[in-house]
Design a protein around this motif. Structure first.
Motif, PDB file in Angstrom:
ATOM      1  N   PRO A  27       0.826  -1.205   0.000  1.00  0.00           N
ATOM      2  CA  PRO A  27       0.000   0.000   0.000  1.00  0.00           C
ATOM      3  C   PRO A  27       0.860   1.254   0.000  1.00  0.00           C
ATOM      4  O   PRO A  27       2.029   1.233   0.401  1.00  0.00           O
ATOM      5  CB  PRO A  27      -0.791  -0.127   1.317  1.00  0.00           C
ATOM      6  N   SER A  28       0.255   2.331  -0.461  1.00  0.00           N
ATOM      7  CA  SER A  28       0.979   3.598  -0.478  1.00  0.00           C
ATOM      8  C   SER A  28       1.189   4.121   0.940  1.00  0.00           C
ATOM      9  O   SER A  28       2.105   4.898   1.194  1.00  0.00           O
ATOM     10  CB  SER A  28       0.197   4.630  -1.303  1.00  0.00           C
ATOM     11  N   LEU A  29       0.339   3.708   1.898  1.00  0.00           N
ATOM     12  CA  LEU A  29       0.507   4.113   3.280  1.00  0.00           C
ATOM     13  C   LEU A  29       1.702   3.395   3.889  1.00  0.00           C
ATOM     14  O   LEU A  29       2.116   2.328   3.430  1.00  0.00           O
ATOM     15  CB  LEU A  29      -0.748   3.780   4.092  1.00  0.00           C
ATOM     16  N   THR A  30       2.251   3.967   4.938  1.00  0.00           N
ATOM     17  CA  THR A  30       3.282   3.267   5.683  1.00  0.00           C
ATOM     18  C   THR A  30       2.641   2.109   6.438  1.00  0.00           C
ATOM     19  O   THR A  30       1.422   2.024   6.559  1.00  0.00           O
ATOM     20  CB  THR A  30       3.978   4.207   6.676  1.00  0.00           C
ATOM     21  N   ILE A  31       3.479   1.208   6.950  1.00  0.00           N
ATOM     22  CA  ILE A  31       2.954   0.033   7.649  1.00  0.00           C
ATOM     23  C   ILE A  31       2.152   0.454   8.871  1.00  0.00           C
ATOM     24  O   ILE A  31       1.059  -0.064   9.131  1.00  0.00           O
ATOM     25  CB  ILE A  31       4.111  -0.900   8.048  1.00  0.00           C
ATOM     26  N   VAL A  32       2.677   1.396   9.648  1.00  0.00           N
ATOM     27  CA  VAL A  32       1.977   1.851  10.853  1.00  0.00           C
ATOM     28  C   VAL A  32       0.641   2.481  10.496  1.00  0.00           C
ATOM     29  O   VAL A  32      -0.395   2.190  11.112  1.00  0.00           O
ATOM     30  CB  VAL A  32       2.848   2.847  11.645  1.00  0.00           C
ATOM     31  N   GLU A  33       0.630   3.328   9.478  1.00  0.00           N
ATOM     32  CA  GLU A  33      -0.618   3.963   9.059  1.00  0.00           C
ATOM     33  C   GLU A  33      -1.619   2.925   8.569  1.00  0.00           C
ATOM     34  O   GLU A  33      -2.826   3.040   8.832  1.00  0.00           O
ATOM     35  CB  GLU A  33      -0.333   4.984   7.961  1.00  0.00           C
ATOM     36  N   SER A  34      -1.124   1.911   7.879  1.00  0.00           N
ATOM     37  CA  SER A  34      -2.006   0.857   7.380  1.00  0.00           C
ATOM     38  C   SER A  34      -2.627   0.069   8.534  1.00  0.00           C
ATOM     39  O   SER A  34      -3.820  -0.250   8.516  1.00  0.00           O
ATOM     40  CB  SER A  34      -1.216  -0.088   6.469  1.00  0.00           C
TER      41      SER A  34
END
Length: 220
Positions: A27-34
């Protein structure tokens, strides 16, 4: 039979070497944001423990349960200790009970809000167990045992484990409660409930172990 085990181990290692570990589109989000987006709570650590790696957490709870059962088993044939060493001076009693009050309040806070801030079920259970231990070293063993039996703490401990396992299985099956508003107290689906159940289990399990060590060892 030994060769069957050896061949199974070799086959598993060959599988690791031969079969590629394919990665999907990241995903375009970072892992934490995801993780935060998927779980609906701002505490990514709690989301990982009670959602992404829930299988691990289930067995951690089971291991803790087995350890308490082990204490019961190992001390079953012991002779109760004749003298229990406790604090007797007023200053130590006041400080210990003040610390117990603070630890209990911290435990409740960590259990209820562990999905929003640093904390969680295990930390809350440790804080609760600490509070019980501080009360135990300033109170009579008979009084502690009476309270334990009066409120059926052993039964509640078992109920909390069963409820945790059932709720975890339901969650792993893909059925989730509503996530609510991110950052709200009632958010994160089943995560807050799992936190509270773990806290109850750890605190009550610690209480049982403390009572056994007082009875059979005379010391905490």
């Amino acid at each position: 039979m030994k060769w069957v085990y050896i061949l199974a181990v070799i086959a598993i290692y060959i599988k690791f070497l031969v079969m590629p570990n394919t990665l999907g589109d990241l995903p375009s989000l970072t892992i934490v944001e995801s993780i935060i987006k998927d779980s609906g709570i701002p505490n990514a650590v709690t989301a990982i423990i009670l959602r992404n790696r829930l299988y691990d957490t289930i067995f951690e709870v089971i291991v803790f349960t087995i350890s308490i059962m082990g204490v019961y088993y190992l001390l079953a044939n012991e002779k109760p200790y004749a003298k229990v060493h406790q604090f007797t001076d007023e200053a130590s009693i006041v400080l210990a009970r003040l610390g117990a009050t603070i630890s209990a309040l911290v435990g409740v806070e960590l259990a209820i809000r562990g999905h929003l801030s640093p904390g969680g079920g295990f930390a809350a259970g440790v804080a609760g167990g600490t509070a019980i231990g501080l009360v135990a070293i300033t109170s009579s063993p008979e009084w502690m045992q009476g309270i334990y039996k009066r409120y059926a703490a052993a039964d509640w401990e078992k109920i909390s484990v069963l409820a945790f396992i059932v709720l975890s299985v339901v969650t792993l099956a893909g059925y989730e409660l509503l996530h609510g508003e991110l950052g709200g107290l009632f958010s994160g689906g089943a995560v807050p409930l799992l936190n509270i159940l773990v806290a109850i289990k750890v605190a009550l399990g610690s209480w049982a172990a403390i009572l056994l060590f007082i009875r059979y060892r005379g010391l905490l």
